[in-house]
Scaffold this motif. Structure first.
Motif, PDB file in Angstrom:
ATOM      1  N   UNK A  71       0.836  -1.201   0.000  1.00  0.00           N
ATOM      2  CA  UNK A  71       0.000   0.000   0.000  1.00  0.00           C
ATOM      3  C   UNK A  71       0.871   1.251   0.000  1.00  0.00           C
ATOM      4  N   UNK A  72       0.504   2.225  -0.826  1.00  0.00           N
ATOM      5  CA  UNK A  72       1.197   3.511  -0.826  1.00  0.00           C
ATOM      6  C   UNK A  72       0.297   4.534  -0.137  1.00  0.00           C
ATOM      7  N   UNK A  73       0.856   5.215   0.864  1.00  0.00           N
ATOM      8  CA  UNK A  73       0.119   6.274   1.547  1.00  0.00           C
ATOM      9  C   UNK A  73       0.551   7.606   0.961  1.00  0.00           C
ATOM     10  N   UNK A  74      -0.410   8.501   0.779  1.00  0.00           N
ATOM     11  CA  UNK A  74      -0.092   9.841   0.282  1.00  0.00           C
ATOM     12  C   UNK A  74      -1.194  10.788   0.752  1.00  0.00           C
ATOM     13  N   UNK A  75      -0.906  12.072   0.691  1.00  0.00           N
ATOM     14  CA  UNK A  75      -1.923  13.052   1.062  1.00  0.00           C
ATOM     15  C   UNK A  75      -2.957  13.099  -0.068  1.00  0.00           C
ATOM     16  N   UNK A  76      -4.227  12.695   0.135  1.00  0.00           N
ATOM     17  CA  UNK A  76      -4.750  12.185   1.388  1.00  0.00           C
ATOM     18  C   UNK A  76      -5.503  10.893   1.097  1.00  0.00           C
ATOM     19  N   UNK A  77      -4.785   9.814   1.084  1.00  0.00           N
ATOM     20  CA  UNK A  77      -5.431   8.530   0.833  1.00  0.00           C
ATOM     21  C   UNK A  77      -4.403   7.415   0.733  1.00  0.00           C
ATOM     22  N   UNK A  78      -4.909   6.219   0.408  1.00  0.00           N
ATOM     23  CA  UNK A  78      -4.049   5.051   0.238  1.00  0.00           C
ATOM     24  C   UNK A  78      -4.329   4.462  -1.134  1.00  0.00           C
ATOM     25  N   UNK A  79      -3.264   4.190  -1.890  1.00  0.00           N
ATOM     26  CA  UNK A  79      -3.492   3.474  -3.137  1.00  0.00           C
ATOM     27  C   UNK A  79      -3.557   2.008  -2.788  1.00  0.00           C
TER      28      UNK A  79
END
Ligand code: CUA
Length: 156
Positions: A71-79
């Motif tokens: 899983x990749x976390x980023x502003x603002x969510x998870x791929x």
């Protein structure tokens, strides 16, 4: 006076050793708080989307009893397309961030990982009950922090 001079020297030495002591304690406390559990694998945060396994995020089966969820976390969510894992099997979560510090927290479980850009955080977990679990960020990461969540489905 000589006595006065020696007192100054001792005082100075005392202050220096206090500073050394405090910085050693401070540094170790800092690194304990900020080292994500599960190792120190590193990754170039600018190249996450082209670096395996994050170039193909989601769930893969490693063997009969083990799955991996990338899983990749980023502003603002998870791929995290289609996060579905079976109950009672070990799931190895591998998470990284492309921007700022987030968390990967699965509600009602012991999974609560700090996600730091430049690092791959790994945590194994076995779900014991089927259902839909909320995944959320509990590390303040900006204006959309409260909208940062997804779900994982645990099936029988
Ligand atoms: Cu990401 Cu809060």
């Amino acid at each position: 006076m000589h006595l006065h001079k020696y007192e100054k020297i001792w005082l100075t030495l005392g202050v220096i050793s206090l500073i050394i002591f405090l910085s050693v304690v401070g540094v170790s406390a800092f690194s304990q708080n900020h080292t994500p559990a599960g190792g120190m694998e590193t990754i170039d945060p600018k190249k996450v989307n082209e670096t395996a396994p994050f170039d193909n995020p989601g769930v893969t089966q490693l063997d009969d009893d083990t799955y991996q969820a990338t899983i990749v976390a980023m502003a603002f969510g998870y791929t995290a397309p289609e996060l579905k894992v079976p109950v009672g099997k070990e799931v190895v979560f591998k998470v990284t961030s492309t921007d700022v510090v987030h968390s990967f927290t699965i509600d009602n479980t012991k999974v609560n990982m700090m996600v730091v850009p430049g690092r791959i955080t790994t945590k194994s977990y076995t779900f014991e009950k089927p259902g839909t679990y909320l995944i959320l960020c509990n590390e303040y990461c900006g204006t959309g922090h409260h909208m940062m969540y997804t779900e994982i489905e645990v099936y029988e």
